[in-house]
Design a protein around this motif. Sequence first.
Motif, short mmCIF file in Angstrom:
data_model
loop_
_atom_site.label_atom_id
_atom_site.label_comp_id
_atom_site.label_asym_id
_atom_site.label_seq_id
_atom_site.Cartn_x
_atom_site.Cartn_y
_atom_site.Cartn_z
N GLU A 80 31.98 -85.36 -18.88
CA GLU A 80 33.22 -84.57 -18.89
C GLU A 80 34.30 -85.27 -19.72
N LEU A 81 34.35 -86.58 -19.64
CA LEU A 81 35.33 -87.32 -20.43
C LEU A 81 35.00 -87.23 -21.92
N LEU A 82 33.72 -87.24 -22.24
CA LEU A 82 33.29 -87.09 -23.64
C LEU A 82 33.79 -85.77 -24.22
N VAL A 83 33.62 -84.70 -23.47
CA VAL A 83 34.07 -83.38 -23.93
C VAL A 83 35.60 -83.32 -23.99
N ALA A 130 31.08 -97.50 -9.91
CA ALA A 130 31.40 -98.90 -9.59
C ALA A 130 32.92 -99.09 -9.55
N TRP A 131 33.63 -98.47 -10.48
CA TRP A 131 35.10 -98.57 -10.47
C TRP A 131 35.68 -97.99 -9.19
N LEU A 132 35.11 -96.85 -8.74
CA LEU A 132 35.62 -96.22 -7.52
C LEU A 132 35.36 -97.09 -6.29
N GLU A 133 34.23 -97.79 -6.29
CA GLU A 133 33.96 -98.70 -5.18
C GLU A 133 34.98 -99.84 -5.15
N ILE A 134 35.31 -100.37 -6.33
CA ILE A 134 36.34 -101.41 -6.39
C ILE A 134 37.67 -100.86 -5.89
N GLN A 135 37.99 -99.64 -6.29
CA GLN A 135 39.25 -99.02 -5.87
C GLN A 135 39.32 -98.92 -4.36
N GLU A 179 53.84 -95.15 -11.83
CA GLU A 179 52.95 -95.94 -12.69
C GLU A 179 51.70 -95.16 -13.05
N ALA A 180 51.14 -94.44 -12.08
CA ALA A 180 49.94 -93.65 -12.34
C ALA A 180 50.22 -92.56 -13.36
N LEU A 181 51.36 -91.88 -13.22
CA LEU A 181 51.69 -90.80 -14.14
C LEU A 181 51.85 -91.31 -15.56
N LYS A 182 52.49 -92.46 -15.73
CA LYS A 182 52.67 -93.02 -17.07
C LYS A 182 51.33 -93.33 -17.73
N ARG A 183 50.41 -93.90 -16.96
CA ARG A 183 49.10 -94.26 -17.53
C ARG A 183 48.31 -93.01 -17.90
N TYR A 184 48.32 -92.01 -17.04
CA TYR A 184 47.57 -90.80 -17.36
C TYR A 184 48.16 -90.07 -18.57
N GLU A 185 49.46 -90.05 -18.68
CA GLU A 185 50.07 -89.39 -19.83
C GLU A 185 49.77 -90.15 -21.12
N ARG A 186 49.64 -91.47 -21.02
CA ARG A 186 49.25 -92.25 -22.20
C ARG A 186 47.80 -91.96 -22.59
N LEU A 187 46.92 -91.85 -21.59
CA LEU A 187 45.52 -91.55 -21.88
C LEU A 187 45.35 -90.15 -22.47
N MET A 188 46.28 -89.26 -22.16
CA MET A 188 46.21 -87.91 -22.74
C MET A 188 46.33 -87.94 -24.26
N GLY A 189 46.84 -89.05 -24.81
CA GLY A 189 46.95 -89.15 -26.26
C GLY A 189 45.62 -88.99 -26.96
N VAL A 190 44.54 -89.51 -26.36
CA VAL A 190 43.20 -89.39 -26.94
C VAL A 190 42.39 -88.31 -26.23
N PHE A 191 42.41 -88.33 -24.89
CA PHE A 191 41.61 -87.39 -24.11
C PHE A 191 42.45 -86.17 -23.77
N ARG A 192 42.97 -85.54 -24.81
CA ARG A 192 43.94 -84.46 -24.61
C ARG A 192 43.33 -83.24 -23.96
N PHE A 248 41.68 -96.14 -17.00
CA PHE A 248 41.37 -95.07 -16.06
C PHE A 248 41.35 -95.60 -14.63
N PHE A 249 40.76 -96.77 -14.46
CA PHE A 249 40.68 -97.36 -13.12
C PHE A 249 42.07 -97.70 -12.58
N ILE A 250 42.89 -98.35 -13.40
CA ILE A 250 44.23 -98.75 -12.94
C ILE A 250 45.06 -97.52 -12.57
N ALA A 251 44.96 -96.46 -13.38
CA ALA A 251 45.71 -95.24 -13.09
C ALA A 251 45.25 -94.64 -11.76
#
Length: 581
Positions: free
Chosen positions: A33-36, A234-239, A275-288, A261-264
Amino acid sequence: MAAAKENYRVELRAAARQLGDRCLYSAAKWAAELLVGIEPDATPSQSAAMDTPSSSGAAPGGRLLHLHRSGGSSFRRRMRPGGGAGSEAGTPLGGVSYVSTPIPDDDAFDAGADKYLLAKTYFDCREYRRAAHVLRSQVGRKAVFLRCYALYMAGEKRKEEETIELEGSLGKSNVVNQELVALERELSTHRRTGAIDSFGLYLYGIVLRDKGCEGLSRTVLVESVNSYPWNWCAWLEIQSLCTSSDILNNLNLKNHWMKDFFIASAHLELKMHEEALKRYERLMGVFRCSDYIQAQIATVQYSMRDLDEADMIFEELLRTDPFRVDSMDIYSNLLYAKESLTALSFLAHRVFLTDKYRPESCCIIANYYSLKGQHEKSVLYFQRALKLNRKYLSAWTLMGHEFVELKNTPAAIDAYRRAVDINPRDYRAWYGLGQIYEMMGMPFYALYYFRKSSHLQPNDARLWIAMAQCYESDPLQMIEEAIKCYERAANTNDTEGIALHQLAKLHSMLGQAEEAAFYYKKDLDRMEVEERQGQNFVEALLFLAKHCKSMGRFEEAEHYCTRLLDYTGPVSYLFTLLQPN
């Protein structure tokens, strides 16, 4: 930027294949889904390049306001705050985090490829012990992982069966996975000798978590994501093991773009919404075009009580993906909070037709019946959701709310406690327990739970108001403590204005006229801005008129008295008391 996007595509395309081959289907789905979701390149030549196999060595791979609902959304087309070129520049470039992107070592696999294929087929058919038996003599890392994973799943399956046999489908028992001891022994040996790959480390981390070794589990899972960062499971388990920001900040994670993605996601779980909102909005730059990121942003907005903005994003998600069920339970909570019965009915009908046996679908239908006041049916559907997923946190908490409506106190307490057992950071369950004990006339118990909830969600005015009302109750009469709580509520966006009015009343009761007048004036100003009137409005005018008269400020007193003339009833008699003798 185009090169970075191509690196993301190469890594995610390979990761989706590898994770699916390892039977980690949830992580494979997330990667695909992230690829698409990567924004298409601008030129046709770049789009064609995206479909060309790359030979690069970089990377194979938790009920309130009635607000007006907005219409359609152009979320995908409009630039969000924090987006744009500046945000894209802040996103780590794909492939630059490591000297070379790690590739899972499938040593000794070729010789046992046919047996691995047979074992994987058995695994997919949920014949876990047959899968493990087929691979009993295989020593390759890939085969060892699948054999151990099959044994773990066989143990989980038997644990579930024993729980149902002993306690029923929603029973609570101490049954454990009988395979954990043997798996820990084998996987720890492989880790010491270096004969384990990142997927084996992931499984070892899960085994340690189930045995209660949370610190070592975190360490092992960090090793796993550092060697293979695309395993989202694995990231979700750490979370789930990061119960505080201190633990999160002390993780020894390598700098890979998956870390963003994990930190957000971890910030969202820890209620660090800004903090979460800022990170997700930054990631939207590529994964728009990523539905996952948009759903996460909508969840953040919902958690921050920006219901209209979250509503628009969820509507857009459903428009582009009408058969989506992921995150729609959160959308149903939003529609419940806005009392949008028509929209919630439409959503419940849609998910019922899409997949009625998903836990999220059952939760959405339960919310619909709850909003209609049919609490028995609501409980039935929450129970169905929990039969499908015993650890479905929201279902336990919301079912507790329904039992409160039905005056079934023991069942409500049990539901809330089960929610807290699953996630001690669920402030809603702690708040629910506080309400229950307050209803039972046990204010000290109630205070304990209200304190827990306000500690987890300090920016929610409702929690501080609940604690203040508990302090204010007849058995306690701790007025000073109540005032402190109301002050916290007034400073944390108390949209209903309860805190200001109560502060004014309490200060007046204590004979602190100046403080009472201050809060009555603030409350009056708020009601005027919101164009609200009622008993609180009249009470504020009356007190301010009396106070100004007693202080010799007759013009102000006359102003408030004149405004009181617009009201009839008992106030008219009180108004005559203000006239000079």
